[in-house]
Design a protein around this motif. Structure first.
Motif, PDB file in Angstrom:
ATOM      1  N   MET A   5      66.108  91.240  46.727  1.00 61.76           N
ATOM      2  CA  MET A   5      67.243  90.806  45.934  1.00 61.76           C
ATOM      3  C   MET A   5      66.725  90.106  44.691  1.00 61.76           C
ATOM      4  O   MET A   5      65.843  89.255  44.780  1.00 61.76           O
ATOM      5  N   LYS A   6      67.264  90.442  43.533  1.00 60.40           N
ATOM      6  CA  LYS A   6      66.875  89.801  42.264  1.00 60.40           C
ATOM      7  C   LYS A   6      67.904  88.729  41.935  1.00 60.40           C
ATOM      8  O   LYS A   6      69.084  88.995  41.872  1.00 60.40           O
ATOM      9  N   THR A   7      67.451  87.463  41.784  1.00 61.07           N
ATOM     10  CA  THR A   7      68.305  86.396  41.277  1.00 61.07           C
ATOM     11  C   THR A   7      67.995  86.254  39.794  1.00 61.07           C
ATOM     12  O   THR A   7      67.344  87.125  39.217  1.00 61.07           O
ATOM     13  N   THR A   8      68.404  85.185  39.181  1.00 59.21           N
ATOM     14  CA  THR A   8      68.251  85.005  37.738  1.00 59.21           C
ATOM     15  C   THR A   8      66.869  85.422  37.245  1.00 59.21           C
ATOM     16  O   THR A   8      66.745  86.312  36.432  1.00 59.21           O
ATOM     17  N   ASN A   9      65.814  84.806  37.726  1.00 57.76           N
ATOM     18  CA  ASN A   9      64.456  85.136  37.275  1.00 57.76           C
ATOM     19  C   ASN A   9      63.497  85.329  38.436  1.00 57.76           C
ATOM     20  O   ASN A   9      62.291  85.294  38.248  1.00 57.76           O
ATOM     21  N   THR A  10      64.027  85.512  39.630  1.00 60.29           N
ATOM     22  CA  THR A  10      63.189  85.569  40.812  1.00 60.29           C
ATOM     23  C   THR A  10      63.602  86.752  41.681  1.00 60.29           C
ATOM     24  O   THR A  10      64.779  87.035  41.822  1.00 60.29           O
ATOM     25  N   LEU A  12      63.785  87.914  45.418  1.00 61.75           N
ATOM     26  CA  LEU A  12      63.741  87.406  46.782  1.00 61.75           C
ATOM     27  C   LEU A  12      63.536  88.574  47.730  1.00 61.75           C
ATOM     28  O   LEU A  12      64.014  89.683  47.480  1.00 61.75           O
ATOM     29  N   THR A  13      62.855  88.313  48.841  1.00 60.55           N
ATOM     30  CA  THR A  13      62.651  89.345  49.850  1.00 60.55           C
ATOM     31  C   THR A  13      62.979  88.775  51.218  1.00 60.55           C
ATOM     32  O   THR A  13      63.066  87.556  51.402  1.00 60.55           O
ATOM     33  N   ASP A  18      68.367  88.091  52.253  1.00 61.29           N
ATOM     34  CA  ASP A  18      69.552  88.213  53.109  1.00 61.29           C
ATOM     35  C   ASP A  18      70.486  87.019  52.943  1.00 61.29           C
ATOM     36  O   ASP A  18      71.710  87.179  52.847  1.00 61.29           O
ATOM     37  N   LEU A  19      69.923  85.810  52.915  1.00 57.32           N
ATOM     38  CA  LEU A  19      70.737  84.612  52.710  1.00 57.32           C
ATOM     39  C   LEU A  19      71.428  84.657  51.351  1.00 57.32           C
ATOM     40  O   LEU A  19      72.617  84.353  51.220  1.00 57.32           O
ATOM     41  N   HIS A  20      70.680  85.061  50.328  1.00 52.56           N
ATOM     42  CA  HIS A  20      71.255  85.148  48.981  1.00 52.56           C
ATOM     43  C   HIS A  20      72.379  86.172  48.929  1.00 52.56           C
ATOM     44  O   HIS A  20      73.432  85.920  48.332  1.00 52.56           O
ATOM     45  N   THR A 122      71.851  76.643  43.262  1.00 49.86           N
ATOM     46  CA  THR A 122      71.572  76.909  44.678  1.00 49.86           C
ATOM     47  C   THR A 122      70.674  78.133  44.810  1.00 49.86           C
ATOM     48  O   THR A 122      69.741  78.137  45.617  1.00 49.86           O
ATOM     49  N   ASP A 123      70.930  79.149  44.017  1.00 46.77           N
ATOM     50  CA  ASP A 123      70.107  80.363  44.060  1.00 46.77           C
ATOM     51  C   ASP A 123      68.663  80.057  43.671  1.00 46.77           C
ATOM     52  O   ASP A 123      67.724  80.563  44.295  1.00 46.77           O
ATOM     53  N   ARG A 124      68.468  79.227  42.638  1.00 47.53           N
ATOM     54  CA  ARG A 124      67.101  78.842  42.246  1.00 47.53           C
ATOM     55  C   ARG A 124      66.426  78.060  43.373  1.00 47.53           C
ATOM     56  O   ARG A 124      65.253  78.272  43.680  1.00 47.53           O
ATOM     57  N   LEU A 125      67.187  77.176  43.991  1.00 53.20           N
ATOM     58  CA  LEU A 125      66.665  76.373  45.093  1.00 53.20           C
ATOM     59  C   LEU A 125      66.267  77.265  46.266  1.00 53.20           C
ATOM     60  O   LEU A 125      65.195  77.091  46.857  1.00 53.20           O
ATOM     61  N   LEU A 126      67.100  78.229  46.593  1.00 53.17           N
ATOM     62  CA  LEU A 126      66.834  79.159  47.698  1.00 53.17           C
ATOM     63  C   LEU A 126      65.504  79.890  47.492  1.00 53.17           C
ATOM     64  O   LEU A 126      64.781  80.151  48.454  1.00 53.17           O
ATOM     65  N   ALA A 127      65.170  80.174  46.257  1.00 51.95           N
ATOM     66  CA  ALA A 127      63.930  80.903  45.973  1.00 51.95           C
ATOM     67  C   ALA A 127      62.678  80.081  46.264  1.00 51.95           C
ATOM     68  O   ALA A 127      61.620  80.649  46.523  1.00 51.95           O
ATOM     69  N   GLU A 128      62.796  78.743  46.247  1.00 52.41           N
ATOM     70  CA  GLU A 128      61.602  77.895  46.319  1.00 52.41           C
ATOM     71  C   GLU A 128      61.519  76.996  47.539  1.00 52.41           C
ATOM     72  O   GLU A 128      60.427  76.647  47.971  1.00 52.41           O
ATOM     73  N   ILE A 129      62.633  76.570  48.076  1.00 50.95           N
ATOM     74  CA  ILE A 129      62.644  75.492  49.069  1.00 50.95           C
ATOM     75  C   ILE A 129      62.108  75.956  50.423  1.00 50.95           C
ATOM     76  O   ILE A 129      62.242  77.127  50.784  1.00 50.95           O
ATOM     77  N   ASP A 130      61.514  75.045  51.138  1.00 50.06           N
ATOM     78  CA  ASP A 130      61.026  75.310  52.489  1.00 50.06           C
ATOM     79  C   ASP A 130      62.216  75.358  53.443  1.00 50.06           C
ATOM     80  O   ASP A 130      62.878  74.340  53.666  1.00 50.06           O
ATOM     81  N   LEU A 131      62.499  76.506  53.982  1.00 51.63           N
ATOM     82  CA  LEU A 131      63.650  76.682  54.871  1.00 51.63           C
ATOM     83  C   LEU A 131      63.499  75.928  56.183  1.00 51.63           C
ATOM     84  O   LEU A 131      64.481  75.684  56.885  1.00 51.63           O
TER      85      LEU A 131
END
Length: 182
Positions: A5-10, A12-13, A18-20, A122-131
């Motif tokens: 999944m592509k967010t703004t500049n990231t 995600l896999t 899936d969460l995004h 939130t989307d930027r945070l999802l890309a980086e944060i430790d789940l």
């Protein structure tokens, strides 16, 4: 097969993608209920509930922003931390109630714009944060658990957004017959 999944500049896999995607889908359905509404319609109650489409968008924005901060800072970030949720003072209850209400000075376009900005963060945070990070929850009657992981917090945002999108859909159908799906 891996989800991407592509967010703004990231990009995600896997689980993050899936969460995004789940979060994007429920946000879409909530925003869809506001499509082509006037400010008056967005602030109109159509049931015995106090809920309105604009008020729900305002609440979901505030809720997502608060949980975003919880994921970063834990319990200390909860806006009402320190308030006895079991015996809230009238001013705290009033402030919480205003979170669900579109005020006469508020515009639907402005509420939707703020929601979009919070969603991007939130989307930027999802890309980086430790789940796996776990934070203690404040004591409140609506929490069964005492701690949530960042992953669980994201799932809560998805669940709450989905629940309120359903509320908004009922209100919208009552306004003018438009349905989110079907």
């Amino acid at each position: 097969m891996s989800t991407t999944m592509k967010t703004t500049n990231t990009t995600l896999t896997g689980e993050r993608a899936d969460l995004h995607q789940a979060l994007s889908n429920c946000r879409h359905f909530l925003r869809f209920t506001a499509q082509n509404l006037t400010n008056e319609q967005a602030s109109t109650r159509t049931t015995v509930s106090e809920l309105t489409v604009g008020g729900l968008i305002k609440h979901v924005t505030a809720m997502e922003l608060q949980w975003q901060q919880f994921m970063i800072r834990g319990k200390a970030a909860m806006a009402r931390d320190g308030v006895d949720f079991y015996n809230m003072p009238p001013e705290a209850l009033e402030a919480f109630g205003a979170e669900f209400s579109m005020q006469p000075t508020e515009q639907l376009a402005g509420l939707l714009e703020k929601y979009a900005h919070v969603a991007e963060e939130t989307d930027r945070l999802l890309a980086e944060i430790d789940l796996e990070t776990v934070h203690e929850l404040p004591r409140a009657p609506w929490f069964v658990d005492t701690h949530w992981s960042v992953r669980r917090t994201l799932l809560h945002i998805i669940a709450e957004t989905t629940q309120h999108a359903g509320h908004a859909d009922i209100i919208r159908v009552s306004l003018d017959g438009q349905k989110t799906m079907g």
